[in-house]
Scaffold this active site. Sequence first.
Site, PDB file in Angstrom:
ATOM      1  N   GLU A   1      -3.815   7.495  -3.807  1.00 16.52           N
ATOM      2  CA  GLU A   1      -3.592   6.196  -3.192  1.00 16.52           C
ATOM      3  C   GLU A   1      -3.319   5.147  -4.261  1.00 16.52           C
ATOM      4  OE1 GLU A   1      -6.107   5.162   0.550  1.00 16.52           O
ATOM      5  OE2 GLU A   1      -6.919   4.013  -1.104  1.00 16.52           O
TER       6      GLU A   1
ATOM      7  N   TYR B   1       0.859  -1.180   0.000  1.00 13.63           N
ATOM      8  CA  TYR B   1       0.000   0.000   0.000  1.00 13.63           C
ATOM      9  C   TYR B   1       0.895   1.230   0.000  1.00 13.63           C
ATOM     10  CZ  TYR B   1      -2.944   3.782   1.586  1.00 13.63           C
ATOM     11  OH  TYR B   1      -3.596   4.984   1.672  1.00 13.63           O
TER      12      TYR B   1
END
Length: 392
Positions: A193, A105
């Site tokens: 993101e 991530y």
Amino acid sequence: MKIQEADAKSLLLAQGLPVPSWIVARTPAEVAAAARTFFEAGAGKVVIKAQVLVGGRGKAGGVKLAGSPEEAAEVGSRILGMDIKGITVRKVLVGAAADIIKEYYLGAIVDRGSRRITLMASAEGGVEIEEVARQNPGAIHRVSADPLLGLLAFQARTLGLAIGLRDPLLAPFVTIAQGLFATMKANDADLVEVNPLAIVTESGPGDAEVQRLVCLDAKITLDDSGLSRHPSLEAFRDLDEEDPTDAQARKLGINFIHLDGTIGCMVNGAGLAMTTMDLVKRFGGEPANFLDIGGGARHETVAGSMELILADPKVKAILVNIFGGITRGDEVAAGLIEARAQQTRNVPMVVRIVGTNAAEAARLLKEARFETATSLDEAAEKAVALSKGSAR
Ligand code: GDP
Ligand code: MN
């Protein structure tokens, strides 16, 4: 403003980030044609991904692989039209499926606490980051960029090391992290993101397999207040998915925010709107919305705002509080009268108008038999009583 994965990927590409190429398709035939393009270019499989502005598409069945154009069409026909968290899928992204070794991530946010852009990374990628934050907060690592110097290479390297990356993937990670920071700045984004940022294997020269870091997913939220600086980004607004209330408010040029209470509020000025909500609460009521009709609102704006308030079935009473300056009281009164003539639902209303042309407004409202109040306290108290069905 949230934008679709495909659009977010184009913003990442513009900053030179490694993003596998894609084609957006709206019908199973388009999915098959897109898939054929990737198979002809040597893909073993294609990935088909629902384009909706919500997370967790994978879990909901909105991300699938296919091994042939025919299978791609079949998978596409299942994903198109699918309902994901209340949103109907109208388009999909098609790309060559990546051969994933590991998922990470990586995200950038505006951290209001430190007033800096903060980068967050985790070795637990692929799953929703909120889930990681709840169950294993220690697995999320952070660094904050300097407002003047930006995200320095050593900071990005520290982050990469913290999530377990080593040479030769550390240098590309630094480039990607700095690219996320650049994407934030270039577009006035609130959030960028990449989840997953994945290590994938690709066939390199000869038979050799090489490992690379690629951005397999992208999610970007743009700061609405920054949009005027980037007119081209307006094209990314997905009208299919915009809340009709938000679209209407934007058209009217008003600030409207839905809340959970029963008292609809129409006020001019953000400060006065907040004060009005405070008073509603003090008298034991709950506001149904924040609504600032702005300065100098015309009667059409007033009527349109009233329509928005009444569209919320929870609204049991309406409080109108206008402090006339550039906004003319009689113009607001005319709008209220116009709105009531058209409204389909009868909801009790209290109106307080002071300032510019208040006397004229009072005359109009009296003629039209509106319930009025002179002080804000009185108005709020009456509105709360009306919302509880105990009109005095
Ligand atoms: P999200 O669920 O909405 O976040 O959508 P993602 O794009 O992140 O996809 C969800 C998951 O599908 C990823 O975490 C991957 O595990 C898987 N996935 C996505 N793209 C590919 C791909 O190209 N190849 C493979 N094998 N899996 C993929
Ligand atoms: Mn994802």
